[in-house]
Design an enzyme around this catalytic site. Sequence first.
Site, PDB file in Angstrom:
ATOM      1  N   ARG A  80       0.845  -1.183   0.000  1.00 36.74           N
ATOM      2  CA  ARG A  80       0.000   0.000   0.000  1.00 36.74           C
ATOM      3  C   ARG A  80       0.887   1.241   0.000  1.00 36.74           C
ATOM      4  NH1 ARG A  80      -3.641  -2.614  -1.640  1.00 36.74           N
ATOM      5  NH2 ARG A  80      -5.601  -3.092  -0.606  1.00 36.74           N
TER       6      ARG A  80
ATOM      7  N   HIS B 282      -1.747   0.732  -9.633  1.00 33.60           N
ATOM      8  CA  HIS B 282      -2.428  -0.215  -8.733  1.00 33.60           C
ATOM      9  C   HIS B 282      -3.073  -1.352  -9.538  1.00 33.60           C
ATOM     10  CE1 HIS B 282      -4.504  -0.737  -4.584  1.00 33.60           C
ATOM     11  NE2 HIS B 282      -4.376  -1.893  -5.202  1.00 33.60           N
TER      12      HIS B 282
HETATM   13  P1  NDP Z   1      -2.263 -11.771   4.430  1.00 38.27           P
HETATM   14  O1  NDP Z   1      -3.158 -11.256   5.482  1.00 38.27           O
HETATM   15  O2  NDP Z   1      -2.464 -13.170   3.930  1.00 38.27           O
HETATM   16  O3  NDP Z   1      -0.741 -11.674   4.912  1.00 38.27           O
HETATM   17  C1  NDP Z   1      -0.241 -10.575   5.573  1.00 38.27           C
HETATM   18  C2  NDP Z   1       1.201 -10.848   5.961  1.00 38.27           C
HETATM   19  O4  NDP Z   1       1.751  -9.644   6.521  1.00 38.27           O
HETATM   20  C3  NDP Z   1       1.332 -11.927   7.035  1.00 38.27           C
HETATM   21  O5  NDP Z   1       2.475 -12.717   6.800  1.00 38.27           O
HETATM   22  C4  NDP Z   1       1.507 -11.117   8.311  1.00 38.27           C
HETATM   23  O6  NDP Z   1       2.246 -11.763   9.341  1.00 38.27           O
HETATM   24  C5  NDP Z   1       2.316  -9.943   7.789  1.00 38.27           C
HETATM   25  N1  NDP Z   1       2.187  -8.809   8.713  1.00 38.27           N
HETATM   26  C6  NDP Z   1       1.079  -8.137   9.066  1.00 38.27           C
HETATM   27  N2  NDP Z   1       1.381  -7.195   9.984  1.00 38.27           N
HETATM   28  C7  NDP Z   1       2.705  -7.298  10.224  1.00 38.27           C
HETATM   29  C8  NDP Z   1       3.605  -6.636  11.101  1.00 38.27           C
HETATM   30  N3  NDP Z   1       3.192  -5.660  11.923  1.00 38.27           N
HETATM   31  N4  NDP Z   1       4.890  -7.014  11.089  1.00 38.27           N
HETATM   32  C9  NDP Z   1       5.320  -8.008  10.276  1.00 38.27           C
HETATM   33  N5  NDP Z   1       4.522  -8.684   9.421  1.00 38.27           N
HETATM   34  C10 NDP Z   1       3.232  -8.333   9.400  1.00 38.27           C
HETATM   35  O7  NDP Z   1      -2.344 -10.725   3.223  1.00 38.27           O
HETATM   36  P2  NDP Z   1      -2.140 -11.005   1.668  1.00 38.27           P
HETATM   37  O8  NDP Z   1      -0.849 -11.695   1.479  1.00 38.27           O
HETATM   38  O9  NDP Z   1      -3.351 -11.626   1.089  1.00 38.27           O
HETATM   39  O10 NDP Z   1      -2.092  -9.512   1.099  1.00 38.27           O
HETATM   40  C11 NDP Z   1      -1.126  -8.607   1.578  1.00 38.27           C
HETATM   41  C12 NDP Z   1      -1.390  -7.215   1.047  1.00 38.27           C
HETATM   42  O11 NDP Z   1      -1.076  -7.131  -0.328  1.00 38.27           O
HETATM   43  C13 NDP Z   1      -2.832  -6.721   1.105  1.00 38.27           C
HETATM   44  O12 NDP Z   1      -3.213  -6.322   2.404  1.00 38.27           O
HETATM   45  C14 NDP Z   1      -2.799  -5.553   0.138  1.00 38.27           C
HETATM   46  O13 NDP Z   1      -2.390  -4.389   0.818  1.00 38.27           O
HETATM   47  C15 NDP Z   1      -1.715  -5.968  -0.861  1.00 38.27           C
HETATM   48  N6  NDP Z   1      -2.310  -6.288  -2.162  1.00 38.27           N
HETATM   49  C16 NDP Z   1      -2.017  -5.464  -3.211  1.00 38.27           C
HETATM   50  C17 NDP Z   1      -2.535  -5.716  -4.453  1.00 38.27           C
HETATM   51  C18 NDP Z   1      -2.171  -4.861  -5.604  1.00 38.27           C
HETATM   52  O14 NDP Z   1      -2.778  -4.981  -6.675  1.00 38.27           O
HETATM   53  N7  NDP Z   1      -1.179  -3.988  -5.468  1.00 38.27           N
HETATM   54  C19 NDP Z   1      -3.441  -6.854  -4.692  1.00 38.27           C
HETATM   55  C20 NDP Z   1      -3.659  -7.661  -3.529  1.00 38.27           C
HETATM   56  C21 NDP Z   1      -3.112  -7.384  -2.318  1.00 38.27           C
HETATM   57  P3  NDP Z   1       1.700 -13.113  10.029  1.00 38.27           P
HETATM   58  O15 NDP Z   1       1.890 -14.187   8.976  1.00 38.27           O
HETATM   59  O16 NDP Z   1       2.587 -13.286  11.188  1.00 38.27           O
HETATM   60  O17 NDP Z   1       0.260 -12.874  10.359  1.00 38.27           O
HETATM   61  C1  OXD Z   2      -6.323  -5.678  -2.994  1.00 39.27           C
HETATM   62  C2  OXD Z   2      -5.817  -4.773  -3.973  1.00 39.27           C
HETATM   63  O1  OXD Z   2      -6.161  -5.421  -1.810  1.00 39.27           O
HETATM   64  O2  OXD Z   2      -6.246  -4.868  -5.131  1.00 39.27           O
HETATM   65  O3  OXD Z   2      -6.894  -6.708  -3.383  1.00 39.27           O
HETATM   66  O4  OXD Z   2      -4.964  -3.938  -3.701  1.00 39.27           O
END
Ligand code: NDP
Ligand code: OXD
Length: 311
Positions: free
Chosen positions: A226, A274
């Site tokens: 993000r 994005h």
């Molecule tokens: P998940 O919820 O599956 O995974 C999140 C990961 O981040 C987990 O490994 C979690 O740790 C880690 N995390 C969260 N908070 C912290 C912290 N404070 N310190 C360290 N690690 C942390 O999310 P997704 O993988 O499905 O998606 C991740 C992000 O990707 C979305 O939230 C979105 O912002 C972005 N995204 C962007 C897209 C785009 O088109 N640009 C499309 C889709 C997603 P733990 O495993 O320990 O819980």
């Molecule tokens: C999502 C994204 O969060 O598109 O799925 O960024």
Amino acid sequence: MTLLFFSEVDRVDWWTGELNKAAPDIPVRAWPDVGDPADIRWALVWKPRHGLLASLPKLELILSMGAGVDHVFADPTLPAGVPVTRIVDPMMTAGITEYVLLHVLRYHRFLPVLEAQQRERVWKMRFDLHRLPAERRIGILGLGVMGADSAAKLAALGFAVAVWSRTEKTLPGVARFHGPAGLAPFLASTNILVCLLPLTPATEGILCAANFAHLPEGAFLINAGRGGHLVDDDLLAALDTGRIAHATLDVFHTEPLPVDHPFWAHQRITVTPHNAAISDPRSIVGQVIDNIRRLVAGRPLVNQVDTAQGY
Ligand code: NDP
Ligand code: OXD
């Protein structure tokens, strides 16, 4: 019992068409045609206008159209106690992994340098730019659905992969770090840093000068998490000093990226709008309908977000 669809960026007809096809029995209204707010039980949203969800008195479920939910929690009037679900979709995960591989390989093969040579009509074989994948440490912030898939695919290509998560994890073939104490050692050996974190109060501004200082000189950055993860001015400063050689950014504080933003014209920043992954209704409406039916039947929801953690 009606589903409200809200997005100001997606193709509304495509979404409502796929929803109607998948569940002809569920009435769908697309914002701004809300009708009687008391009819709305479920809301499928992307960046909902603040106050919209609070104006729906019978709302029972908020479904994020994306994997991320920061756009929902950003609403200061978000109704408390209404469950929030997010999308976990193989097509979206594949999209993110393609994006990560595309840009990691671009950096690994020094493409921006070779493109600059082409602009100057310089034919020069660059033996100095040759690296083996195993000599490249790719550091992935976030080991969730997205991070784990990218990590596995990069490791399969022979890259040295490290991951950083909030809680301790196991993943064969990659170096693992977690928690605040694990961040500096994780960054210290990262040549290409990939951010796939959710945006929460704990991760906001994590791509900042203090953390860039731990990276080796000339590191590359790919941010598909993000915009709020990045301190924009700190990136510009890190590019000036050479701490960061080049950055690829898919997400921004303000989207669309304002036309006068310095990132647009920067020689060492690649901007994408994005679209690292796209929410495709053909792949996604099934789980939306499933969660609505689960709620109605009193069964547990899938991919429900932990409100306390914010992801
Ligand atoms: P998940 O919820 O599956 O995974 C999140 C990961 O981040 C987990 O490994 C979690 O740790 C880690 N995390 C969260 N908070 C912290 C912290 N404070 N310190 C360290 N690690 C942390 O999310 P997704 O993988 O499905 O998606 C991740 C992000 O990707 C979305 O939230 C979105 O912002 C972005 N995204 C962007 C897209 C785009 O088109 N640009 C499309 C889709 C997603 P733990 O495993 O320990 O819980
Ligand atoms: C999502 C994204 O969060 O598109 O799925 O960024």
